[in-house]
Every structure is written in structure tokens, then in C-alpha cells.
Scaffold this motif. Structure first.
Motif, PDB file in Angstrom:
ATOM      1  N   LYS A 164       1.164  -1.240   0.342  1.00  0.00           N
ATOM      2  CA  LYS A 164      -0.020  -0.118  -0.230  1.00  0.00           C
ATOM      3  C   LYS A 164       0.731   0.874   0.273  1.00  0.00           C
ATOM      4  O   LYS A 164       0.428   2.771  -1.142  1.00  0.00           O
ATOM      5  CB  LYS A 164      -0.493   0.419   1.494  1.00  0.00           C
ATOM      6  CG  LYS A 164      -1.968  -0.919   0.915  1.00  0.00           C
ATOM      7  CD  LYS A 164      -2.834  -0.284   2.149  1.00  0.00           C
ATOM      8  CE  LYS A 164      -3.857  -1.887   1.729  1.00  0.00           C
ATOM      9  NZ  LYS A 164      -5.164  -1.863   3.197  1.00  0.00           N
ATOM     10  N   PRO A 165       1.940   1.315   0.814  1.00  0.00           N
ATOM     11  CA  PRO A 165       2.844   2.643   0.380  1.00  0.00           C
ATOM     12  C   PRO A 165       3.834   2.413  -0.709  1.00  0.00           C
ATOM     13  O   PRO A 165       3.352   3.942  -0.991  1.00  0.00           O
ATOM     14  CB  PRO A 165       3.796   2.299   1.710  1.00  0.00           C
ATOM     15  CG  PRO A 165       3.611   1.007   2.760  1.00  0.00           C
ATOM     16  CD  PRO A 165       2.358   0.891   2.126  1.00  0.00           C
ATOM     17  N   ILE A 166       4.056   1.721  -1.630  1.00  0.00           N
ATOM     18  CA  ILE A 166       3.941   1.585  -3.000  1.00  0.00           C
ATOM     19  C   ILE A 166       3.114   2.341  -3.403  1.00  0.00           C
ATOM     20  O   ILE A 166       3.449   3.264  -4.466  1.00  0.00           O
ATOM     21  CB  ILE A 166       4.735   1.077  -3.785  1.00  0.00           C
ATOM     22  CG1 ILE A 166       5.965   0.628  -2.538  1.00  0.00           C
ATOM     23  CG2 ILE A 166       5.026   1.201  -4.704  1.00  0.00           C
ATOM     24  CD1 ILE A 166       6.479  -0.972  -3.505  1.00  0.00           C
ATOM     25  N   LYS A 167       1.794   2.300  -3.738  1.00  0.00           N
ATOM     26  CA  LYS A 167       0.147   2.163  -4.078  1.00  0.00           C
ATOM     27  C   LYS A 167       0.317   4.042  -4.207  1.00  0.00           C
ATOM     28  O   LYS A 167      -0.230   4.625  -5.055  1.00  0.00           O
ATOM     29  CB  LYS A 167      -0.568   1.848  -3.748  1.00  0.00           C
ATOM     30  CG  LYS A 167      -0.858  -0.032  -4.218  1.00  0.00           C
ATOM     31  CD  LYS A 167      -1.824  -0.771  -4.061  1.00  0.00           C
ATOM     32  CE  LYS A 167      -1.837  -2.141  -4.813  1.00  0.00           C
ATOM     33  NZ  LYS A 167      -3.019  -3.035  -4.273  1.00  0.00           N
ATOM     34  N   VAL A 191       1.496  12.636 -18.637  1.00  0.00           N
ATOM     35  CA  VAL A 191       0.395  12.900 -17.399  1.00  0.00           C
ATOM     36  C   VAL A 191       1.228  14.103 -17.006  1.00  0.00           C
ATOM     37  O   VAL A 191       2.078  14.691 -17.543  1.00  0.00           O
ATOM     38  CB  VAL A 191       1.264  11.690 -16.361  1.00  0.00           C
ATOM     39  CG1 VAL A 191       0.593  10.730 -16.196  1.00  0.00           C
ATOM     40  CG2 VAL A 191       3.373  11.631 -15.818  1.00  0.00           C
ATOM     41  N   PRO A 192       0.370  14.816 -16.140  1.00  0.00           N
ATOM     42  CA  PRO A 192       1.130  15.843 -15.932  1.00  0.00           C
ATOM     43  C   PRO A 192       1.647  16.351 -14.844  1.00  0.00           C
ATOM     44  O   PRO A 192       2.543  15.731 -14.247  1.00  0.00           O
ATOM     45  CB  PRO A 192      -0.457  16.522 -14.848  1.00  0.00           C
ATOM     46  CG  PRO A 192      -1.606  15.741 -15.836  1.00  0.00           C
ATOM     47  CD  PRO A 192      -0.491  14.502 -15.497  1.00  0.00           C
ATOM     48  N   GLY A 193       2.767  17.358 -15.445  1.00  0.00           N
ATOM     49  CA  GLY A 193       4.633  17.133 -15.203  1.00  0.00           C
ATOM     50  C   GLY A 193       4.180  17.933 -13.331  1.00  0.00           C
ATOM     51  O   GLY A 193       4.782  17.509 -12.082  1.00  0.00           O
ATOM     52  N   SER A 194       3.492  18.714 -13.189  1.00  0.00           N
ATOM     53  CA  SER A 194       2.577  19.479 -11.972  1.00  0.00           C
ATOM     54  C   SER A 194       2.556  18.655 -10.547  1.00  0.00           C
ATOM     55  O   SER A 194       2.786  18.554  -9.320  1.00  0.00           O
ATOM     56  CB  SER A 194       1.552  20.496 -11.600  1.00  0.00           C
ATOM     57  OG  SER A 194       0.537  19.955 -12.440  1.00  0.00           O
ATOM     58  N   LYS A 195       2.115  17.599 -11.211  1.00  0.00           N
ATOM     59  CA  LYS A 195       1.681  16.150 -10.289  1.00  0.00           C
ATOM     60  C   LYS A 195       2.725  15.266  -9.852  1.00  0.00           C
ATOM     61  O   LYS A 195       2.983  14.724  -9.175  1.00  0.00           O
ATOM     62  CB  LYS A 195       0.525  15.312 -10.583  1.00  0.00           C
ATOM     63  CG  LYS A 195      -0.091  14.402  -9.699  1.00  0.00           C
ATOM     64  CD  LYS A 195      -1.335  13.666 -10.626  1.00  0.00           C
ATOM     65  CE  LYS A 195      -1.796  12.992  -8.975  1.00  0.00           C
ATOM     66  NZ  LYS A 195      -3.014  12.469  -9.522  1.00  0.00           N
ATOM     67  N   TYR A 196       3.276  15.143 -11.322  1.00  0.00           N
ATOM     68  CA  TYR A 196       4.369  13.126 -12.128  1.00  0.00           C
ATOM     69  C   TYR A 196       5.578  13.692 -11.824  1.00  0.00           C
ATOM     70  O   TYR A 196       6.220  13.366 -12.561  1.00  0.00           O
ATOM     71  CB  TYR A 196       4.169  12.808 -12.262  1.00  0.00           C
ATOM     72  CG  TYR A 196       2.981  12.491 -11.826  1.00  0.00           C
ATOM     73  CD1 TYR A 196       2.335  11.253 -10.942  1.00  0.00           C
ATOM     74  CD2 TYR A 196       1.070  12.676 -12.561  1.00  0.00           C
ATOM     75  CE1 TYR A 196       1.154  10.471 -11.099  1.00  0.00           C
ATOM     76  CE2 TYR A 196      -0.180  11.818 -12.312  1.00  0.00           C
ATOM     77  CZ  TYR A 196      -0.089  10.469 -11.846  1.00  0.00           C
ATOM     78  OH  TYR A 196      -1.103  10.382 -10.722  1.00  0.00           O
ATOM     79  N   SER A 197       5.882  15.139 -11.843  1.00  0.00           N
ATOM     80  CA  SER A 197       7.375  15.813 -11.408  1.00  0.00           C
ATOM     81  C   SER A 197       8.840  14.368 -11.165  1.00  0.00           C
ATOM     82  O   SER A 197       9.931  14.781 -11.092  1.00  0.00           O
ATOM     83  CB  SER A 197       8.322  16.802 -10.973  1.00  0.00           C
ATOM     84  OG  SER A 197       7.889  17.163  -9.301  1.00  0.00           O
ATOM     85  N   ARG A 198       8.022  13.819 -10.116  1.00  0.00           N
ATOM     86  CA  ARG A 198       9.064  12.519  -9.340  1.00  0.00           C
ATOM     87  C   ARG A 198       7.953  11.592 -10.081  1.00  0.00           C
ATOM     88  O   ARG A 198       6.482  11.157  -9.042  1.00  0.00           O
ATOM     89  CB  ARG A 198       8.763  12.607  -7.695  1.00  0.00           C
ATOM     90  CG  ARG A 198       9.351  11.392  -7.148  1.00  0.00           C
ATOM     91  CD  ARG A 198       9.827  11.726  -5.901  1.00  0.00           C
ATOM     92  NE  ARG A 198      11.163  12.286  -6.333  1.00  0.00           N
ATOM     93  CZ  ARG A 198      12.109  11.787  -4.620  1.00  0.00           C
ATOM     94  NH1 ARG A 198      11.435  11.076  -3.748  1.00  0.00           N
ATOM     95  NH2 ARG A 198      13.389  12.301  -4.929  1.00  0.00           N
ATOM     96  N   MET A 199       8.416  10.466 -10.968  1.00  0.00           N
ATOM     97  CA  MET A 199       8.208   9.753 -10.795  1.00  0.00           C
ATOM     98  C   MET A 199       7.983   8.082 -10.169  1.00  0.00           C
ATOM     99  O   MET A 199      10.215   8.085 -10.146  1.00  0.00           O
ATOM    100  CB  MET A 199       7.912   8.862 -12.144  1.00  0.00           C
ATOM    101  CG  MET A 199       7.666   9.809 -13.108  1.00  0.00           C
ATOM    102  SD  MET A 199       6.993   9.644 -14.618  1.00  0.00           S
ATOM    103  CE  MET A 199       6.553  11.168 -16.080  1.00  0.00           C
ATOM    104  N   THR A 200       7.257   7.460  -9.465  1.00  0.00           N
ATOM    105  CA  THR A 200       7.891   6.289  -8.544  1.00  0.00           C
ATOM    106  C   THR A 200       7.687   5.128  -9.364  1.00  0.00           C
ATOM    107  O   THR A 200       6.503   4.473  -9.909  1.00  0.00           O
ATOM    108  CB  THR A 200       7.017   6.056  -7.244  1.00  0.00           C
ATOM    109  OG1 THR A 200       7.465   6.701  -6.088  1.00  0.00           O
ATOM    110  CG2 THR A 200       7.474   4.450  -6.770  1.00  0.00           C
TER     111      THR A 200
END
Length: 276
Positions: A164-167, A191-200
Motif C-alpha cells: 500500500k505505501p508504494i501504491k 502525465v501532468p508534470g505538476s503532479k508527476y515531477s517525481r515518478m515512482t
């Protein structure tokens, strides 16, 4: 072991010496290598060392468009390139996204077989302020995309095994295999850069006891990220995310969408189409 990251220092953890590298400006032809060096283990750690898979991550820090904004489309690469990574190390994304700007990749230095680890792909930019022309000529927010090229046998972690923490960290980000032939290569975006500037990115480690093609050892990973639309379409024509110049001297007499009409001194007209 799972807490290792790309840092500019030497770290000792459970008998392992981890060599890191600092961030630095790069171009598409350069890469950053994280080396993992095995050190002699004390007797009480020998069993643990035998179960550990060491990894070496080579992050190709690739390009996005400097004038930020608009979508990035991994589907173009999927449709036109069977393998997105050339022998030179260049990723297919760089054929359309011509500018260069670094990304930052962080991942563990050692992982255990048949476990899931996280990779962070940071694509920094001032997404709230930067704008870029969309395909219709209007201004819109900047989108981002990313690609990860892993060794064969390594793959995207299945949803039913994600903690769940990774999700929660993924924030709904959807990664997809590049193709049926290459499940070890995954892409995300636009995807929107403002939300996903860090991708996991959650990765499932192969089990050497079940997969003889992936023994204990070091492995190389390659990553790319882009910001906004590219300057060139796969067909070779320019997008409107470019500078355009008049093809003749004269007076602009009409602007019809992306078409600019120039009247020459001799009375004839010339039309310049400014991308799409």
C-alpha cells in the motif's frame, strides 16, 4: 540495503561498500554510473551476502524540450522502434525531443531475489510557471513522460504484490510494458508534470534459483525522461514547438490557423505552415 540512493559519497552498510556519484550536467551522449563493490563479509553475514543481488545502474539522462509544456507521447516510439535503445546508448525519445535537460534517478544499490524495490525518477522543472504551445496553437500545461530499460528478466512489479505505501507514492501513475517482446522496458506518460515531477517505478527482482539467465551479479539500467512535446514528429515534419522563418521576403498578408501567407515584391504569394 533497500535504502541506498544515488549520492556523492561512500557509504558502508552491512559489510558492503557503496560507491555513488554526484549529479552533474549531462548531454544525451553521457551517462551516470552507480557502481556497487562487494567487500569481504564477516562470517555472520555470509548467508545474507549469498542471497543478495548487486545492481549497477547506468542512468542515461535524457532530454526533454526546454520550452516546457504540452504532452509527451511514448506511443510514437513504441510504434516506430522495436528496440528504443540504440547501440550507441541513445534512446528513441531523443529523435523527437531535441533539447537536453538532466533528470535524477535514485534506486537501491543491492536488492534481494524475488522482491520489489522502488526507483525514483525526478524530472525537475517549474511546471506551474512554464507554458508551451499545444498542437492547436493554444498554451497549456507541461506534461512529462519517462522510460526505463531494464535487463531481461526484470519487470514491472505486478499490482497484486504492490504494498500500500508504494501504491500511495505512485499517485495513480500507470507504467506499461514497451511491447510484448520487451516487458523489461516500461514507459509512462504523458502525465501532468505538476503532479508527476517525481515518478515512482516499482520493479520486481528475478529469482536466480528459478531463472538461470539472471544469476547473482551486477546489472545495468537505463532511464530517460522528457518534458513536453518534441520538436519533430516521427514522420520527420516539425511540430509547432519550434522556431519558424519566412521562406521569402515580403509582407504578411494573412494568417489562417498555422498557415502564414507572405506576399512577395513581384506580387506572388508564399505560404509557410508553422507545424502542427
Amino acid at each position: 540495503m533497500f535504502m541506498g540512493s544515488v549520492v556523492a559519497s561512500m557509504m558502508a552498510a552491512t559489510g558492503f561498500v557503496v560507491a555513488g556519484v554526484s549529479r552533474r550536467a549531462i548531454t544525451r551522449s553521457q551517462r551516470c554510473v552507480v557502481k556497487v563493490t562487494h567487500k569481504e563479509q564477516p562470517d555472520d553475514a555470509e548467508a545474507f551476502a549469498m542471497r543478495t543481488v548487486s545492481t549497477m545502474a547506468s542512468a542515461v539522462l535524457l532530454a526533454g524540450s526546454l520550452p516546457d509544456n504540452a504532452p509527451a507521447y511514448p506511443i510514437f516510439a513504441q510504434q516506430n522502434y522495436k528496440d528504443p535503445r540504440e547501440a550507441t546508448g541513445k534512446l528513441a525519445c531523443a529523435n523527437c525531443h531535441l533539447a537536453s535537460k538532466q533528470i535524477d534517478v535514485r534506486l537501491p544499490h543491492e536488492v534481494l531475489p524475488d522482491t520489489i524495490f522502488k526507483t525514483y525518477i525526478d524530472i525537475p522543472c517549474k511546471y506551474e510557471k512554464r507554458k508551451q504551445p499545444l498542437a492547436d496553437g493554444n498554451k497549456g500545461p507541461l506534461n512529462v513522460g519517462a522510460i526505463a530499460v531494464m535487463p531481461e528478466g526484470w519487470k514491472l512489479a505486478p499490482k497484486d504484490r504492490l504494498p500500500k505505501p508504494i501504491k500511495k507514492e505512485m499517485k495513480g501513475l500507470a507504467w506499461a510494458p514497451y511491447s510484448k517482446e520487451h516487458p523489461e522496458i516500461v514507459v509512462a506518460g504523458p502525465v501532468p508534470g505538476s503532479k508527476y515531477s517525481r515518478m515512482t517505478l516499482p520493479v520486481l527482482v528475478p529469482d536466480p534459483s528459478k531463472d538461470p539467465n539472471n544469476p547473482f551479479g551486477k546489472y545495468s539500467f537505463f532511464y530517460g525522461g522528457n518534458r513536453g512535446r518534441g520538436q519533430v514528429y516521427p514522420e520527420g515534419n516539425n511540430s509547432n514547438n519550434n522556431q519558424y522563418f519566412a521562406n521569402a521576403a515580403g509582407t504578411v498578408t494573412a494568417i489562417d490557423g498555422l498557415k502564414v501567407t507572405i506576399q512577395k515584391a513581384d506580387g506572388s504569394s508564399s505560404v509557410v505552415e508553422c507545424g502542427a
